[in-house]
Design an enzyme around this catalytic site. Structure first.
Site, PDB file in Angstrom:
ATOM      1  N   GLY A 189       0.830  -1.189   0.000  1.00  0.00           N
ATOM      2  CA  GLY A 189       0.000   0.000   0.000  1.00  0.00           C
ATOM      3  C   GLY A 189       0.867   1.241   0.000  1.00  0.00           C
TER       4      GLY A 189
ATOM      5  N   GLY B  27       1.249  -5.287   0.909  1.00  0.00           N
ATOM      6  CA  GLY B  27       0.021  -5.396   0.137  1.00  0.00           C
ATOM      7  C   GLY B  27       0.215  -6.028  -1.223  1.00  0.00           C
TER       8      GLY B  27
ATOM      9  N   GLU C   7       6.760  -5.320   7.644  1.00  0.00           N
ATOM     10  CA  GLU C   7       6.042  -4.298   8.395  1.00  0.00           C
ATOM     11  C   GLU C   7       6.644  -3.947   9.748  1.00  0.00           C
ATOM     12  OE1 GLU C   7       3.341  -5.813   5.273  1.00  0.00           O
ATOM     13  OE2 GLU C   7       4.718  -6.753   6.699  1.00  0.00           O
TER      14      GLU C   7
ATOM     15  N   ASP D 170       0.259  -7.799   7.560  1.00  0.00           N
ATOM     16  CA  ASP D 170      -1.194  -7.800   7.397  1.00  0.00           C
ATOM     17  C   ASP D 170      -1.540  -8.444   6.067  1.00  0.00           C
ATOM     18  OD1 ASP D 170      -0.224  -5.740   5.775  1.00  0.00           O
ATOM     19  OD2 ASP D 170      -1.894  -4.395   6.200  1.00  0.00           O
TER      20      ASP D 170
END
Length: 352
Positions: free
Chosen positions: A84, A129, A152, A160
């Site tokens: 992202g 992502g 992350e 995630d």
């Protein structure tokens, strides 16, 4: 990342999706639907508009009988997707961040449940992502240029997009090692760890893409025909000490194991882990263990959404983005040490 495919138009006859945008290109040719992430200047990092457009494209193609298979790849010469658009997320409000993550995780679920062959070309950089839109695909292709990671913990967040599920399903403790060190997988490592299904030389990708246009529902057979035996996976040579050191549910104990181990790579791993956000490390490890106990994608994505909402309210995420991506200096984590992490806060963050 497909040589000869990014600067020339897609093969005719082409029907551009009504949901396509400049940054999320989508078209059909033959029986194939193609999605190309098109922000090469940002390593194809996905914005909310891109996520929503891709979701609409896939919804349309789910019921379009003319589309019998889908392929995803990234524009430019560097990779599929760096994740992202973290800079934009960190600079916005918490509500805007949650709007993005809610849409992103819904897209991850749609990718995993897509009823037709979905081919993800994981060439070059595939992180965060980017793993979310490729790692849950039915047909995942790595190359010798693949650099896949869930990094992350470097920016005060936690893996995630159900990345914790993929990491938890890697052989032994390889996924734990990758999560806590923010380590990068080669293409061969990605196959070893279950992030990819086939290893295809990057030079063969344009020919593979052309073959997929007429492959129909036989896309998996076509991918297999282009695949070669991957080279030796670097992580395979390290697995003995990794499995020995990363067992358990205590980051501090893992660090002690690594620092006492005679393998130089183990001590290097410990040094890397000590640079990460202490709270993120504890959340990441707990999330991996929870995913191993309950390996249901929907449950993991639900937990990720809770985690994202609670992590965005902490100082580490924006501090990590500032330090790692903007100012390029050492982040000031809160808490600064592992012994300052309250296990009750970790459990609350993951709704465990």
């Amino acid at each position: 990342m497909l040589a000869g495919m990014n600067s020339s138009p897609a093969p005719a006859p082409v029907r551009t999706s009504t949901h396509a945008t400049e940054e999320l290109q989508a078209w059909t040719s033959g029986t194939l639907g193609t999605i190309r992430l098109n922000r090469p200047q940002a390593l194809n990092a996905m914005t909310l508009d891109m996520v929503q457009s891709m979701d609409r494209v896939l919804q349309d193609w789910e019921t379009n009988d003319a589309v019998q298979a889908v392929v995803l790849y990234g524009a430019g010469e560097r990779g599929l997707c760096a994740g992202g658009d973290i800079r934009a997320i960190a600079s916005g409000t918490d509500a805007e961040a949650m709007e993005f993550w809610t849409a992103e995780y819904a897209l991850n679920a749609r990718v995993a449940a897509f009823p037709k062959p979905y081919v993800a070309v994981m060439d070059g950089v595939v992180m965060g992502g980017g793993v979310g839109v490729s790692g849950h695909a039915g047909i995942r292709i790595a190359t010798e240029r693949t650099k896949a990671a869930m990094p992350e913990v470097r920016i005060g967040f936690s893996p995630d997009c159900a990345g914790s599920l993929l990491l938890a399903q890697a052989p032994g403790e390889l996924g734990t090692h990758l999560a806590l060190t923010a380590g990068t997988m080669t293409g061969a490592d990605a196959v070893l760890c279950g992030f990819a299904d086939f290893f295809v030389p990057s030079d063969s990708l344009p020919e593979l893409l052309a073959a997929l246009e007429s492959a129909g529902s036989g896309a998996s057979d076509v991918a297999a025909a282009f695949a070669v035996e991957p080279p030796a996976a670097p992580l395979a040579a390290e697995q003995d000490w990794i499995d020995e050191c990363y067992a358990g549910e205590d980051v501090a104990a893992i660090l002690r194991n690594l620092e006492r181990h005679p393998a130089p790579a183990a001590r290097d791993a410990a040094q890397a882990i000590r640079q990460m956000a202490p709270f993120s490390l504890c959340v990441a490890l707990a999330a991996l263990r929870a995913a191993a106990r309950e390996p249901a994608l929907a449950r993991v994505l639900q937990r990720d959404l809770v985690m994202a909402e609670r992590m965005i309210g902490r100082p580490d995420f924006r501090e990590g983005v500032r330090a790692r991506l903007l100012d390029r200096n050492q982040p000031q984590w809160n808490p600064a040490r592992l012994d300052g992490v309250d296990p009750r806060d970790v459990a609350w963050t993951l709704a465990l």
